[in-house]
Write an enzyme that holds these catalytic residues in place. Structure first.
Site, PDB file in Angstrom:
ATOM      1  N   TYR A  28      34.410  40.494  35.227  1.00 41.66           N
ATOM      2  CA  TYR A  28      33.104  39.991  35.671  1.00 41.66           C
ATOM      3  C   TYR A  28      31.926  40.430  34.799  1.00 41.66           C
ATOM      4  CZ  TYR A  28      36.030  38.992  39.673  1.00 41.66           C
ATOM      5  OH  TYR A  28      37.049  38.523  40.471  1.00 41.66           O
ATOM      6  N   ALA A  83      35.505  34.865  46.490  1.00 44.27           N
ATOM      7  CA  ALA A  83      36.834  34.708  47.094  1.00 44.27           C
ATOM      8  C   ALA A  83      36.896  33.533  48.071  1.00 44.27           C
ATOM      9  CB  ALA A  83      37.243  36.002  47.783  1.00 44.27           C
ATOM     10  N   GLU A 104      29.518  24.569  40.832  1.00 43.41           N
ATOM     11  CA  GLU A 104      30.326  25.748  41.172  1.00 43.41           C
ATOM     12  C   GLU A 104      30.448  26.615  39.920  1.00 43.41           C
ATOM     13  OE1 GLU A 104      34.215  24.493  42.488  1.00 43.41           O
ATOM     14  OE2 GLU A 104      35.073  26.510  42.230  1.00 43.41           O
TER      15      GLU A 104
END
Ligand code: DQA
Length: 152
Positions: A28, A83, A104
């Site tokens: 990340y 998630a 997204e």
């Protein structure tokens, strides 16, 4: 000076993204959520558009936030469902209900990871999907929104 625009973008961050910077930087990156949000705010200000950023670890809170758009609309959503990407029909249905176009975003490339991350409940409804470009993905999504949103 640029005229203030009435365009507004909502950036939604799902669970555990409040831990960015600490959380698995190999996937990340090292940017914190605060710094990502601050960069997006700067980018939106430079384009004279409104922006709101919102993070929750709670599915219901994210759904309720999306429901508020029924009476206080925004022009575009950028969402990293985290998630919930792989689990939440309810969040998908909320986005579908309010009919706000969205991109997204995923920091990591979900297709290069475990197979349970390969399915998204959001991608077929999205204007587009950006996955694997780190924090830059949010900036690219906002760039698209700035250049393509038109208020009906
Ligand atoms: C994520 C990818 C998801 O699979 C994961 O659960 C996350 C973050 C990403 O930004 O790469 O929490 O959405």
């Amino acid at each position: 000076m640029a005229q203030p625009s009435s365009k507004t973008v909502l950036v939604l961050h799902g669970p555990n993204l409040n831990l960015l910077g600490l959380r698995e930087p190999n996937h990340y990156g090292s940017d914190t959520l605060e710094s990502i949000n601050a960069q997006l705010k700067q980018q939106a200000d430079a384009a004279s558009i409104g922006i709101e950023t919102f993070q929750s670890n709670d599915e219901a809170v994210l759904i309720e936030k999306i429901h508020t758009l029924a009476h206080t609309p925004v022009d575009f959503i950028i969402i990293n469902p985290a998630a919930f990407t792989h689990t939440s029909v309810a969040l998908r249905d909320a986005l579908s209900a309010v009919k706000v176009p969205f991109i997204e975003v995923h920091l990591s490339n979900i297709y290069a990871r475990e197979s349970f991350r390969h399915h998204s409940y959001f991608s077929d409804l999205a204007v587009g999907v950006i996955s694997g470009l780190g924090a830059r993905g949010y900036a690219l999504a906002l760039d698209y929104a700035i250049n393509n949103i038109t208020r009906a």
